[in-house]
Write a protein that holds these residues in place. Structure first.
Motif, short mmCIF file in Angstrom:
data_model
loop_
_atom_site.label_atom_id
_atom_site.label_comp_id
_atom_site.label_asym_id
_atom_site.label_seq_id
_atom_site.Cartn_x
_atom_site.Cartn_y
_atom_site.Cartn_z
N THR A 86 -4.36 4.63 10.29
CA THR A 86 -4.44 3.17 10.18
C THR A 86 -5.71 2.66 10.86
OG1 THR A 86 -3.02 2.95 12.13
CG2 THR A 86 -1.96 2.83 9.99
N LEU A 110 -7.66 10.29 7.18
CA LEU A 110 -8.29 9.72 5.99
C LEU A 110 -8.95 10.80 5.14
CD1 LEU A 110 -9.05 6.90 4.74
CD2 LEU A 110 -11.23 7.13 5.92
N GLY A 118 -7.86 2.71 -1.03
CA GLY A 118 -8.13 1.55 -0.19
C GLY A 118 -9.22 0.66 -0.75
N LEU A 174 -10.14 -2.42 5.27
CA LEU A 174 -8.99 -2.82 4.48
C LEU A 174 -8.29 -4.01 5.13
CD1 LEU A 174 -7.46 0.60 3.39
CD2 LEU A 174 -9.46 -0.62 2.53
N PHE A 214 -8.32 3.19 8.32
CA PHE A 214 -8.28 2.14 7.30
C PHE A 214 -9.02 0.89 7.76
CE2 PHE A 214 -4.10 3.64 5.10
CZ PHE A 214 -4.83 4.57 4.39
N SER A 232 0.82 -1.21 0.00
CA SER A 232 0.00 0.00 0.00
C SER A 232 0.86 1.26 0.00
CB SER A 232 -0.90 0.00 1.24
OG SER A 232 -1.65 1.19 1.31
N HIS A 283 -7.43 8.57 -0.12
CA HIS A 283 -7.10 7.34 0.62
C HIS A 283 -8.22 6.32 0.53
CE1 HIS A 283 -4.50 10.12 3.30
NE2 HIS A 283 -3.68 9.45 2.51
N PRO A 289 0.73 -3.02 4.79
CA PRO A 289 0.43 -1.65 5.21
C PRO A 289 1.68 -0.92 5.70
CG PRO A 289 -0.05 -3.13 7.02
CD PRO A 289 0.55 -3.98 5.90
#
Length: 983
Positions: A145, A67, A75, A153, A148, A58, A71, A96
């Protein structure tokens, strides 16, 4: 009804909620997925796989970032592909990580430091400042993260990396040292793009060029008033040996202080007499030559004479190299004049004003005119970039660039959309040395050491590049032929600069897999499969990954690159806070009130006028705020826009529509479980084989299997063969679920299941099989709702996987049948006609008139007789009678006629349902229209020499059209007479 898995799995209530709730559906699954190891490659946990790998590393977002829609789109695309390949049985890995974002992070911390403590980084010193940055990173890292995770993800978090973690930092040092040892990195004094506000050099790619309007005034950081721009100043240079003069024009009059020549074109007759002569410097006690330069000078532009300032302009620098001109630096790193004289210490833009005044006093100003031009600005600070001569570290990219061009030309590396190939070739074929040093403190410190002590201060190259101090000492001893005592007594000053952030991220695809070590991950997962990113960093990052990988690993880092388009608003405008059209993806996931949207504008750095405008636009775009849509709808919506080369013009209303799609899925499964199947249902057949089971299945079952096969084929084509056409993929799935499964097949199962009998179990089995496979088909795009619904389906004894995400992706099973599709399409056309007829008479589902279908061929009559229940069920009518044309007299009075095609007509009993006089008027109007069309066709076909003038194909088409119109005219006239007879 519930699947039983490991104990950590989310607990599902026995009763399903009456409506889809994204909060409830999306909670619990991600933690279970991650803890169960489903995100890890199959080879890690001993799960079976097909021997193929599929790897995506990624793009690392800013470690302290949040985010945004870019993104979210990245994703959604990457995770869809990873989940697809994981279900296909590939050994799938999604790596990641985050980027330290040197400039961006340091700027943020410096601003906070100044705001909260009134101190600069210099006030703290390097060591203390870096402690503050690490503290900031530790407190803010992980936000993106976590986000995500919220959008599902399926990254292997056990392999997460940070560009400045111990391994990646070691890889960066190794890369720099190896490149230097290979002769690709050198230190030299060249022009760099200097940002005075940032106090660092920046790359060409970090310079944003913008148009300057005539007489514009531009604000820059650290300068108390706006800078006068958009002007062209004409200045006279007097010859040293006469009163003649040459007039030059410049947008930067302050740089006259550093001029070392004036250039003219060697073929310009206006200046032939000045060849070999010298000019007086207006602000230095010096003379400068007139040089002949056909490369720099365009005779047709301006006066045809160009001032040369080698130390402050890239084109002038090259010209200075050609003519051996002196390089005079006239401003310092802060943008202040550093030359002795009346302007020393003055800000460069204050000097611009003062030097213009002085030129006028000296009689050398020949005019100032409004002028439009382009100016380079730092993408990070907005300051106007100043080209300055500085010693920096450069990477020679020429050979790596050549190999990268060759890789794309040979199709060893495929770029999608292919339109990016031309840009790729242009940039790499004209590549310049890459300045990789930055005058920052946050980042990878350059592993270069200046040897101090036994070497004289004037030594031309006192630098050694090494992995550590011990190696630096050993290299210094060998390079400078030092004795052991000299080497041990020498001191080494490490270069205070850090490396360009893009240098470390250029190693990302292989440093994250263990390079420079010969790791198992490098053996098993490198090279990777796909790089998916925005086209705006094609040179910043993608090309550099390819170049460095070819150099260090002798392999391409990936086989394909997919560049998604930029996300814009629904009107195609670039998203900007000043426009009020920026959409936080989490506002779409969770919903946001209008006031919450307003707050995002108020806390920014916009002016009062911009805030007012943005608030107004937000109110117009989102008067009720943004309703909660959930991650599945957000992902599906972003994917539905994603076609190769097209911008993503995001309309939130469309995302809301996909939330309703989730609700539709929910209600379908709820109906299947609690109405179509019921508590007592046990599946008697889990899989249907086209070769064995086709004869036993009714048309509607064969058709839904055929349509499912078609959807699977289209989805796979969108994910593989069609250059990642996710719009094609989402459209195929959406169409199948809504318009084929729900609107047609589901409705046809209801009367069969209600009536019971031998056909009931078969239809139930087919329904369950189709829904289960369709959920697996949808899973890569909508992971949460599909997992929840899949676990609620009855357990398949032959299907023992724990999660839908590791269940096999559905494959076409041989049901695709054009004859079945054609037969069903005929039935659907009749149904559509019946429903349209009812609607035209304002008949509701409460009204169920009988119909008589007249079909011209025995094949059609047989089909419609066999499928009469479909017409009745989907058309919501009473009894359906199928007749041959010769039996049309059996149709009772009181019916209206509608035409499905030239081979099928439908009579519907209308007595008691309609206003006859109104319908007579409608039919008379139709007759008039058809008569007019028939006459028009006959006239067209009766022109002189029609048989010879008009091609045979067109004549044949005209004849068929005329026959069709005449048949319709006859039918409508008959219907008119019948309607009149109802009076």
């Amino acid at each position: 009804m519930l699947r039983r898995c490991v104990t950590m799995m989310k607990t599902l209530s026995k009763e399903m909620a009456t409506a889809y709730n994204p909060d409830e559906v999306e909670s619990g699954w991600y933690t279970w997925w991650e803890n169960s190891g489903f995100f890890r490659p199959a080879s890690d946990l001993g799960r079976a796989h097909n021997g193929k790998k599929f790897v995506i590393v990624s793009p690392p977002p800013n470690v302290t970032g949040y985010l945004h829609l870019g993104h979210a789109l990245t994703g959604a695309v990457q995770d869809t592909l990873i989940r697809y390949h994981r279900m296909k049985g590939d050994n799938a890995l999604y790596v990641p990580g985050t980027d330290h974002a040197g400039i961006a992070t340091q700027v943020v911390v410096e601003k906070r430091l100044m705001k909260e403590e009134g101190k600069s980084r210099q006030d703290l010193g390097r060591e203390e400042f870096l402690k503050r940055v690490w503290h900031f990173k530790e407190n803010h890292a992980g936000v993106i993260t976590k986000q995500f995770r919220e959008i599902g993800l399926s990254m292997d978090w056990t392999r997460e990396h940070f560009t400045m973690d111990d391994h990646c930092a070691g890889a960066v040092v190794e890369a720099f040292v190896r490149m230097h040892e290979d002769g690709l990195i050198h230190r030299s004094t060249r022009l760099v793009n200097w940002c005075c506000a940032l106090q660092s050099a920046i790359s060409d790619l970090e310079v944003e060029f913008s148009d300057v309007e005539k007489n514009a005034k531009i604000a820059i950081p650290g300068y108390g008033r706006k800078v006068d721009m958009g002007q062209l100043t004409h200045v006279a240079y007097k010859l040293a040996d006469s009163d003649d003069e040459i007039v030059i024009a410049t947008t930067r009059p302050e740089t006259l202080l550093g001029d070392t020549a004036v250039a003219v074109h060697p073929e310009d007759p206006r200046y032939a007499k000045f060849h070999g002569k010298f000019l007086k410097c207006p602000f230095r006690d010096d003379q400068i030559p007139i040089v002949l330069d056909a490369t720099l000078v365009d005779m047709s532009f301006g006066t045809g004479a160009v001032k040369i300032t080698p130390a402050h302009d890239p084109n002038d620098f090259e010209s200075g190299q050609r003519h051996g001109l002196a390089q005079i630096t006239m401003m310092d790193l802060h943008g202040n004049i550093c030359m002795d004289g009346p302007f020393k210490g003055m800000h460069r833009f204050d000097c611009r004003k003062e030097i213009t005044k002085k030129l006028e006093e000296m009689g050398l100003l020949r005019g100032i005119e409004p002028y439009e031009y382009r100016v380079g600005r730092c993408s990070r600070t907005g300051d106007i970039v100043e080209p300055l001569l500085m010693p920096q570290w450069f990477v020679d990219c020429s050979e790596m660039a050549r190999q990268s061009v060759e890789a794309v030309r040979n199709k060893d590396l495929c770029l999608y959309p292919s339109s990016h190939e031309a840009v790729w070739f242009h940039w790499l074929e004209n590549i310049k040395p890459w300045c990789v040093s930055r005058q920052l403190w946050w980042g990878h410190r350059i592993p270069a050491y200046k040897v101090v002590g036994p070497l004289p201060d004037s030594h031309p190259d006192p630098w050694v590049v090494a992995r550590n101090l011990d190696e630096a000492r050993a290299k210094a001893k060998a390079k400078f032929e030092l004795t052991e005592e000299q080497a041990q007594s020498a001191t080494f000053d490490q270069d205070p600069d850090v490396l360009d952030t893009w240098f470390s991220s250029a190693m990302w695809p292989y440093s994250t897999l263990g390079w420079p070590n010969d790791s198992e991950d490098m053996k098993n997962f490198f090279p990777t499969s796909l790089m998916e990113t925005g086209h705006d960093i094609i040179f910043f990052w993608v090309a550099r990954m390819v170049m460095t990988s070819l150099h260090f690993t002798k392999q391409l880092p990936f086989k394909e690159v997919f560049f998604h388009a930029m996300v814009r608003d629904k009107n195609g405008e670039k998203m900007s806070k000043s426009k009020g059209n920026v959409i936080d993806p989490l506002f779409v996931k969770y919903g946001a009130t209008l006031e919450q949207l307003h707050e995002t504008v108020r806390v920014g750095n916009l002016s009062e006028r911009e805030v007012e405008k943005a608030l107004k636009q937000q109110k117009e775009a989102f008067p009720e705020g943004i309703p909660q849509c959930g991650s599945d709808a957000l992902r599906f919506g972003l994917l539905s826009y994603t076609q190769s080369g097209r911008s993503v013009n995001l309309d939130v209303a469309r995302i809301v529509g996909y939330r309703q799609f989730c609700n539709k899925l929910w209600n379908v499964v709820r109906y299947v479980l609690f109405h179509a199947l019921g508590e007592q249902y046990q599946p008697s057949q889990q899989r249907f084989d086209a070769a064995q089971d086709a004869a036993a299945l009714p048309l509607e079952c064969r058709w839904i299997f055929s349509r499912l096969d078609a959807a699977i084929i289209e989805v796979e084509r969108g994910l593989t063969e069609s250059q990642y056409d996710f719009a094609l993929t989402t459209s195929a799935i959406y169409r199948f679920w809504l318009y084929e499964l729900c609107d047609v097949f589901l409705e046809l199962t209801k009367p069969v299941i209600q009536q019971g009998g031998a056909k009931k179990q078969l239809v139930q089995d087919v329904l369950l099989c189709v829904v289960e496979r369709a959920l697996r088909l949808l899973h890569p795009m909508m992971p949460f709702v599909t997992e929840e619904l899949w676990h609620r389906l009855p357990h398949y004894s032959t299907f023992e996987t724990e999660s839908i995400m590791v269940a096999p992706f559905p494959q076409p099973s041989g049901w695709a049948d054009a004859r079945v599709d054609e037969a069903m399409e005929t039935v659907k056309e009749v149904v559509h006609n019946v429903r349209s007829t009812k609607a035209s008479y304002s008949l509701t589902n409460k009204h169920r008139p009988d119909i008589w279908v007249v079909a011209q061929t025995s094949e059609l009559r047989e089909l419609l007789q066999q499928q009469a229940f479909m017409v009745a069920t989907l058309g919501v009518v009473g009894e359906v009678t199928v007749l041959a044309p010769e039996a049309e007299g059996q149709v009772p009075k009181g019916c209206g006629l509608s035409i499905v095609s030239k081979e099928i007509g439908v009579h519907m009993m209308l007595v008691g349902f309609i206003d006859v006089d109104k319908e007579v008027a409608k039919l008379e109007k139709q007759v008039t229209g058809l008569t007019k069309q028939v006459e028009g066709m006959k006239k067209k076909m009766s022109i002189p020499n029609y048989e010879t003038k008009v091609p045979e194909e067109i004549r044949k088409a005209n004849t068929e059209k005329l026959q069709g119109l005449e048949a319709q005219e006859v039918q409508v006239k008959e219907a008119l007479e019948k309607m009149k007879s109802m009076k």
